[in-house]
Each structure stands twice: as structure tokens, then as C-alpha cells.
Design an enzyme around this catalytic site. Structure first.
Site, PDB file in Angstrom:
ATOM      1  N   ASP A 286     -31.553   1.566 -18.375  1.00 18.51           N
ATOM      2  CA  ASP A 286     -31.373   0.130 -18.130  1.00 18.51           C
ATOM      3  C   ASP A 286     -31.390  -0.161 -16.627  1.00 18.51           C
ATOM      4  O   ASP A 286     -31.334  -1.317 -16.199  1.00 18.51           O
ATOM      5  CB  ASP A 286     -30.115  -0.415 -18.822  1.00 18.51           C
ATOM      6  CG  ASP A 286     -28.834   0.213 -18.302  1.00 18.51           C
ATOM      7  OD1 ASP A 286     -28.912   1.119 -17.436  1.00 18.51           O
ATOM      8  OD2 ASP A 286     -27.747  -0.188 -18.766  1.00 18.51           O
ATOM      9  N   SER A 287     -31.514   0.896 -15.802  1.00 20.38           N
ATOM     10  CA  SER A 287     -31.783   0.722 -14.368  1.00 20.38           C
ATOM     11  C   SER A 287     -33.101  -0.033 -14.177  1.00 20.38           C
ATOM     12  O   SER A 287     -33.392  -0.529 -13.091  1.00 20.38           O
ATOM     13  CB  SER A 287     -31.848   2.080 -13.659  1.00 20.38           C
ATOM     14  OG  SER A 287     -32.683   2.976 -14.378  1.00 20.38           O
TER      15      SER A 287
ATOM     16  N   LYS B  75     -29.272   6.603 -25.586  1.00 17.78           N
ATOM     17  CA  LYS B  75     -28.130   6.903 -24.716  1.00 17.78           C
ATOM     18  C   LYS B  75     -27.232   5.673 -24.680  1.00 17.78           C
ATOM     19  O   LYS B  75     -27.731   4.545 -24.706  1.00 17.78           O
ATOM     20  CB  LYS B  75     -28.606   7.246 -23.295  1.00 17.78           C
ATOM     21  CG  LYS B  75     -27.458   7.440 -22.303  1.00 17.78           C
ATOM     22  CD  LYS B  75     -27.939   7.944 -20.964  1.00 17.78           C
ATOM     23  CE  LYS B  75     -28.359   6.854 -20.000  1.00 17.78           C
ATOM     24  NZ  LYS B  75     -27.311   5.849 -19.724  1.00 17.78           N
TER      25      LYS B  75
ATOM     26  N   ASP C  44     -32.297   3.787 -23.463  1.00 13.09           N
ATOM     27  CA  ASP C  44     -30.950   3.455 -22.989  1.00 13.09           C
ATOM     28  C   ASP C  44     -30.481   2.164 -23.653  1.00 13.09           C
ATOM     29  O   ASP C  44     -31.152   1.126 -23.531  1.00 13.09           O
ATOM     30  CB  ASP C  44     -31.012   3.263 -21.461  1.00 13.09           C
ATOM     31  CG  ASP C  44     -29.694   3.510 -20.780  1.00 13.09           C
ATOM     32  OD1 ASP C  44     -28.730   3.905 -21.457  1.00 13.09           O
ATOM     33  OD2 ASP C  44     -29.640   3.318 -19.547  1.00 13.09           O
TER      34      ASP C  44
ATOM     35  N   GLU D 297     -22.328  10.866 -14.311  1.00 15.17           N
ATOM     36  CA  GLU D 297     -22.820  10.161 -13.126  1.00 15.17           C
ATOM     37  C   GLU D 297     -21.720   9.961 -12.084  1.00 15.17           C
ATOM     38  O   GLU D 297     -20.645   9.422 -12.404  1.00 15.17           O
ATOM     39  CB  GLU D 297     -23.405   8.794 -13.535  1.00 15.17           C
ATOM     40  CG  GLU D 297     -23.936   8.003 -12.335  1.00 15.17           C
ATOM     41  CD  GLU D 297     -24.835   6.842 -12.702  1.00 15.17           C
ATOM     42  OE1 GLU D 297     -25.163   6.663 -13.893  1.00 15.17           O
ATOM     43  OE2 GLU D 297     -25.215   6.103 -11.762  1.00 15.17           O
TER      44      GLU D 297
ATOM     45  N   GLU E 185     -23.284   4.190 -22.869  1.00 17.65           N
ATOM     46  CA  GLU E 185     -22.245   4.460 -21.871  1.00 17.65           C
ATOM     47  C   GLU E 185     -20.856   4.387 -22.507  1.00 17.65           C
ATOM     48  O   GLU E 185     -20.622   3.551 -23.380  1.00 17.65           O
ATOM     49  CB  GLU E 185     -22.335   3.417 -20.741  1.00 17.65           C
ATOM     50  CG  GLU E 185     -23.632   3.472 -19.971  1.00 17.65           C
ATOM     51  CD  GLU E 185     -23.682   2.499 -18.786  1.00 17.65           C
ATOM     52  OE1 GLU E 185     -22.667   1.806 -18.522  1.00 17.65           O
ATOM     53  OE2 GLU E 185     -24.734   2.429 -18.135  1.00 17.65           O
TER      54      GLU E 185
END
Ligand code: KIV
Length: 303
Positions: free
Chosen positions: A70-71, A139, A109, A208, A141
Site C-alpha cells: 500500500d506504499s 499481507k 497488501d 518493519e 498489518e
């Protein structure tokens, strides 16, 4: 305090599988069991990709996993944070990446608010990454707060990668993009979260921006691979944002990044040259044009 867990389902399933020999590039698609089996045998490489050409070249370079992160929001779409992309954009870019990646395992993501509101919504959205965008895994978070979602996905046959430490979707809670797990208390939370994600069925966990010794402790305490970004050299693998690696992101370069090329500057130089050639009439040259048959020209003038 011992953090070592017993074997989870991934290690049990993969015990008999062969793994890639060091220095060779796998010919077939890297699978989730391949990733799990790599732990302790060889280091895993992961890179973000958001479009077809990047996926194509990164795939041919032999990276194990491509993350459609999502960056995307920041490095491709120019937003200030990662919160501004939703499922529509993530699926759109994941489709482009899976068209280019023939060998690497593609991880989609899950964007902000695609899995937090309910387990059902999380499951349906995770399913779209595999069903519609052809990713091989997702993925998300978070630690213990997303365990129910992870379990539901794994039960539905969706491989899940966890993500702990500096989870950018929670940057507002952290007060910015800051290193996490720096106190004994915060480190303990991370270690326990990693164990909870492992027990929930994650096949690997991204760590991270956490202190290297904490990443080492986590790596040694769980049977699934850790993939570090700003988490030191002892993780089972590493991930970076491709725009950082290639020098394409203009705003800042995190301390944990190693830049391998300056493609932004190379692009600027090439495009400046193009503009100058156009302005001076150097481009296009005769070799870039198409001839017209003499007889047809004569006919045209005569008509
Ligand atoms: O979105 C992303 O690029 C990520 C990586 C930094 C792990 O989550």
C-alpha cells in the site's frame, strides 16, 4: 523467557519439500511452502512492485516475493501516507503485477479499512486479491488485534503474511513513521504478537523498523520466516520499496534503505535530452518516419 514455539501447520506441511539451492534462481513459481522451507536454509528476497514492467524485470532478477504494497499510495500516487488507497486501486495494481510476474510469489497488501471493520469483510477482500487479481497471498498489518481475521483467511485457504513494528497504517497512533519496540515493554508486545500471528497460521511476518536485537529474538523464536525492513541482518529475508532501491522516490530516503541506482536522475536526463531534441528539430530524424510511394505522391498532387 523462551519464545520458541512448536511447529505450526506450515512447517509440518513443508517438512519434506526441497528448497532452492543457494545462488540458483527457481524456474517454477515460488510457493508459500517454498518460502517457509527457506527458513534457516537461505535468505529470502522481497521487493515491492506496483506495475507490469517493474514486476517483469524484478521477476527476471530472481526475487522470491513481490509485494504490491500500500506504499503505492506514497511512491506511485503521490499521497502523504498509505491510508489513501482502497481495494479498487490495490486490485488494479496487483492485476498489473501478476501479469508481469511469472515466478515470484505475489503478495497483495490489504489496504487501510479493508480488514479492520469485520472478519467477514476482511475475508471477502482478501479473497478478491487471489480470485480477481491472481495474487498468491495477502499481507495485513497488526498483531493480536488481527488474529481473528488471519485465522478466518487461513481457514479459507488464503496464505497470510503478517506485518509488525512500524505499521504505516497506524502512523497516526505512533505519532509518525517512528522506530517501534524500543522499550522492554514494547519489545515484549512485539514478540508476543509475532507468536500470536504464527499460531494463527501466518506463513511469514514482515518486521518493519524495529531494533535489530528484537528482530533477531523474534526470528529465533518462531518457526516461520521473518522478512525485515529496517530490522537488521538477522531476519530470514529482507524487503524494500522498489522506488527507494532504484532512486525514484523524491521526498525522503529512510535510513534503512540501500539505494542501488539513481533512476530518477537518469529519467530526468533522458527526458531533458528528448525535450531539447524536439525543440532543436533533431528528433524525429529520417529513420523515425515513414516514406510515401513516389507514384502515390504524384497521383495525390494530380488529383
Ligand atoms: O506497503 C509496503 O510497501 C510495505 C513494505 C514496506 C513492507 O508494507
Amino acid at each position: 523467557m523462551s519464545h520458541r514455539l512448536g511447529p505450526n501447520c506450515w512447517t509440518t506441511c513443508t517438512r519434506h519439500l526441497d528448497y532452492q539451492e543457494e545462488g540458483t534462481i527457481m524456474k517454477n513459481r515460488v510457493t508459500v511452502p517454498d518460502v517457509v522451507a527457506a527458513k534457516g536454509k537461505r535468505k529470502l528476497s522481497m521487493l515491492t512492485a506496483y506495475d507490469y514492467p517493474t514486476a517483469l524485470w524484478a521477476d527476471q532478477s530472481g526475487v522470491d516475493m513481490l509485494l504490491v504494497g500500500d506504499s503505492l499510495a506514497m511512491v506511485v500516487l503521490g499521497h502523504e501516507d498509505t491510508l489513501s488507497v482502497g481495494m479498487t486501486e490495490m486490485l488494479h495494481h496487483t492485476r498489473a503485477v501478476t501479469r508481469g510476474a511469472k515466478r515470484a510469489l505475489v503478495v497483495g497488501d490489504m489496504p487501510f479499512m479493508s480488514y479492520q471493520a469485520s472478519i467477514e469483510q476482511a475475508l471477502l477482500n482478501a479473497g478478491l486479491f487471489l480470485k480477481e487479481a491472481k495474487a498468491q497471498a495477502v499481507k495485513l498489518e497488526g498483531g493480536r488485534r488481527v488474529v481473528a481475521q488471519v485465522k478466518a483467511m487461513v481457514e479459507a485457504g488464503i496464505p497470510v503474511q503478517g506485518h509488525l513494528g512500524l505499521t504505516p497504517q497506524s502512523a497516526a497512533v505512533f505519532g509518525g513513521f517512528k522506530v517501534q519496540g524500543k522499550t522492554a515493554e514494547a519489545a515484549k508486545v512485539l514478540i508476543e504478537d509475532a507468536q500470536a500471528l504464527t499460531e494463527a497460521g501466518c506463513f511469514s511476518i514482515v518486521l518493519e523498523a524495529i531494533p535489530s536485537p528484537i528482530a533477531t529474538m523474534i526470528t529465533e523464536s518462531i518457526p516461520i520466516p521473518t522478512i525485515g525492513i529496517g530490522a537488521g541482518p538477522n531476519c530470514d529475508g529482507q524487503v524494500l520499496v522498489v522506488h527507494d532501491v532504484l532512486g525514484l522516490f523524491d521526498r525522503f530516503t529512510p535510513r534503512f534503505v540501500k539505494q542501488y541506482a539513481k533512476l530518477g536522475e537518469a529519467m530526468k536526463a533522458a527526458i531533458t535530452q528528448y525535450r531539447e531534441d524536439v525543440e532543436k528539430g533533431i528528433f524525429p530524424g529520417p529513420e523515425h518516419g515513414f516514406a510515401m510511394d513516389e507514384k502515390e505522391m504524384t497521383k495525390l498532387f494530380a488529383s
